[in-house]
Design an enzyme around this catalytic site. Structure first.
Site, short mmCIF file in Angstrom:
data_model
loop_
_atom_site.label_atom_id
_atom_site.label_comp_id
_atom_site.label_asym_id
_atom_site.label_seq_id
_atom_site.Cartn_x
_atom_site.Cartn_y
_atom_site.Cartn_z
N PRO A 156 0.83 -1.21 0.00
CA PRO A 156 0.00 0.00 0.00
C PRO A 156 0.86 1.25 0.00
O PRO A 156 2.02 1.23 0.41
CB PRO A 156 -0.78 -0.12 1.31
CG PRO A 156 0.07 -0.98 2.18
CD PRO A 156 0.76 -1.92 1.28
N SER A 172 7.76 4.75 9.42
CA SER A 172 7.77 3.57 8.56
C SER A 172 6.36 3.01 8.40
O SER A 172 5.43 3.41 9.11
CB SER A 172 8.68 2.49 9.15
OG SER A 172 8.00 1.85 10.20
N LYS A 173 6.23 2.08 7.48
CA LYS A 173 4.93 1.46 7.23
C LYS A 173 4.39 0.79 8.48
O LYS A 173 3.20 0.69 8.67
CB LYS A 173 5.05 0.42 6.11
CG LYS A 173 5.30 1.08 4.76
CD LYS A 173 5.07 0.11 3.61
CE LYS A 173 5.13 0.88 2.29
NZ LYS A 173 4.74 0.10 1.12
N ARG A 174 5.28 0.31 9.31
CA ARG A 174 4.86 -0.41 10.51
C ARG A 174 4.43 0.52 11.66
O ARG A 174 3.75 0.10 12.57
CB ARG A 174 6.00 -1.28 11.01
CG ARG A 174 5.95 -2.66 10.46
CD ARG A 174 7.20 -3.43 10.83
NE ARG A 174 7.94 -3.76 9.63
CZ ARG A 174 7.51 -4.59 8.71
NH1 ARG A 174 6.34 -5.17 8.83
NH2 ARG A 174 8.24 -4.84 7.64
#
Ligand code: GLU
Length: 506
Positions: free
Chosen positions: A14, A260-262
């Site tokens: 995504p 970050s994505k996390r």
């Protein structure tokens, strides 16, 4: 100047809000200068391909409301706009670089490269495929012409690597960072063309930017280390290079490192525009849309992360942003994401949003609770409660009592306010309310207050018990507006129900 700019995501998952910001800055720049905004999908790395990403990207920009002039989703004169569909095109460019001695064939197998790395590690050194090591490797520079041709003819896998000139100062002129210089000896001979017949990002990116006549490359700072190679590729092809602008990183709220994505769900806010479910693990990550943010909020927040108009104004519409945006007001340092500020922005935008738009959100929440209400009433409810709403998703929570009677009553309020004489007081008030025909909110308020004073009742206690009967809690908008909304008859019903329930309990 009619710039042509592109947003060039790789479909590897995504879209992170950092990517959305990159697209936004490209969009603002293009629109301000009457330019063209292009969506190109960079999917040359098939091993990192995640299905559904491209659709996700297109849907995210549809939701945000900024449209591409050319791209995978809309077409255009410079297509195809997906690199895998341009595959046959890149080989000739790799060949051209080889013919002009800007690139060479390399036959080293993954195992051999690994062994080399280990050998260097053992000597506490880092292996880099570059001007100091390339002649000790298996490639068309170290092998004879005949040997190279024989290997290619026999179908031996090879890659094509860029041949950096020795000891040359490479200059990258960046519109945000100024002049960035690096010595070519520090750079490795990057792979341009892979054994699977696909170009790498670097080659495809340069070839496409050239063929698509891109004038400005506006992208994240993580691509700055690749810029010297890109500058050299333009030189090797003898093409004019576009202007470069590398945007600062988006940082975690505490400023410690890249967002970050996390981070999103770990820190309690979304980092994706839309919710995403990983097709392999089925793990879901939250999105701004589903959390009840408005697209305008997301655009406004992102616009100000790394750029500001140089004034105190914070609420900026897309049109204002197009007018005010400028690359030279982009900061060099990273921008901290502030989730509290994001909430504040959304609250502001909810107050500015047309009622009809907000009514759509409340209407669908009502339907989820199997309630069908006339549009006029839904819009009226929106006007009453929007001030208390930070997210579109909160309309139901803040206004459900306008459409259904309370099922329970806040116990603390009951304990504090509900007294033995409360039922009599409420009956008295109901009599007043039903005598005002047609109902008038101001008149009702004045008469109720006068009666309370006359009877020497406690104003706070009576009003809170009335509110408790209608709402179930000591919250909500103006009490007499609520009565007007639900009607005097419904008010009576709710008061009787509360008396029955709370008196029984007591
Ligand atoms: N495909 C690259 C990415 O995923 C694009 C980098 C660039 O804009 O040159 O971000």
């Amino acid at each position: 100047m009619n710039p042509r700019v592109r947003f060039a995501p790789s479909p590897t998952g995504p879209l992170h809000i950092g990517g959305v910001r990159t697209a936004l800055y490209n969009y603002l720049f293009a629109k301000q200068h009457g330019g063209t905004f292009i969506l190109r999908i960079e999917d040359t790395d098939q091993t990192r391909f995640v299905p559904g990403t491209e659709e996700y990207i297109v849907e995210a920009f549809d939701w945000l409301g900024f449209a591409f002039d050319e791209g995978v989703n809309v077409g255009g004169n410079y297509g195809p706009y997906k690199q895998s569909e341009r595959k046959p095109l890149y080989k000739q460019y790799a060949q051209q670089l080889i013919d002009d001695e800007w690139a060479y064939y390399a036959f080293d197998t993954p195992d051999q490269l690994d062994a080399k790395r280990k050998e260097y590690e053992a000597g506490k050194k880092n292996f880099q495929y570059d001007c100091t090591t390339r002649l000790a490797m298996t490639n068309s520079l170290s092998l004879s012409k005949e040997e190279t041709e024989k290997r290619i003819a026999s179908g031996e896998p090879f890659v094509v690597r860029f041949k950096f000139p020795e000891n040359e100062e490479i200059l990258v002129n960046d519109l945000i960072r100024g002049e960035v210089r690096i010595n070519s000896n520090l750079l490795d001979d990057k792979v341009l063309f892979k054994s699977d017949g696909m170009p790498t990002y670097h080659l495809a990116n340069i070839v496409d930017d050239h063929l698509m006549e891109i004038t400005h490359v506006i992208r994240g700072e993580e691509w700055l280390p690749s810029a010297p190679l890109h500058v050299m590729l333009y030189r090797a092809f003898q093409w004019n290079a576009p202007a470069f602008a590398h945007l600062p990183l988006l940082l975690k709220p505490d400023g410690n490192g890249k967002l970050s994505k996390r981070d999103g769900d770990r820190l309690g806010f979304p980092v994706f525009p839309l919710q995403w479910t990983n097709p392999e693990t089925q793990e879901t990550s939250s999105g701004y849309r589903e959390m009840g943010y408005l697209p305008d909020t997301v655009i406004n927040i992102l616009a100000l992360l790394g750029w500001n108009p140089g004034t105190e104004q914070e609420i900026l519409s897309l049109d204002e942003l197009i007018k005010l945006f400028s690359l030279d007001k982009i900061s060099k340092s990273g921008a901290k994401f502030d989730p509290e500020k994001a909430k504040w922005f959304n609250h502001q935008y909810i107050q500015k949003q047309p009622v009809a738009e907000l009514a759509k959100a409340l209407d669908s929440q009502l339907k989820e609770h199997k309630i069908i209400a006339p549009l006029k009433k839904v819009e009226w409810a929106v006007v009453m409660i929007r001030e208390r709403v930070n997210f579109l998703t909160e309309f139901w929570e803040q206004g459900h009592f306008l459409f259904e009677e309370p099922e329970s009553y806040d116990e603390q309020v009951v304990k504090k306010r509900w007294k033995e004489n409360t039922p009599d007081q409420l009956h008295g008030i109901l009599n007043i309310l039903s005598s005002i025909i047609p109902f008038d909110k101001v008149k009702a308020h004045d008469e109720v207050v006068a009666a309370i004073q006359q009877n020497e009742w406690n104003l706070g206690q009576v009003m809170n018990c009335l509110r408790l009967s209608l709402v179930g809690a000591a919250k909500g908008p103006d009490l007499f507006e609520i009565i007007k909304f639900i009607g005097v008859e419904e008010t009576g019903k709710r008061v009787e129900k509360a008396i029955e329930k709370l008196t029984m309990n007591g």
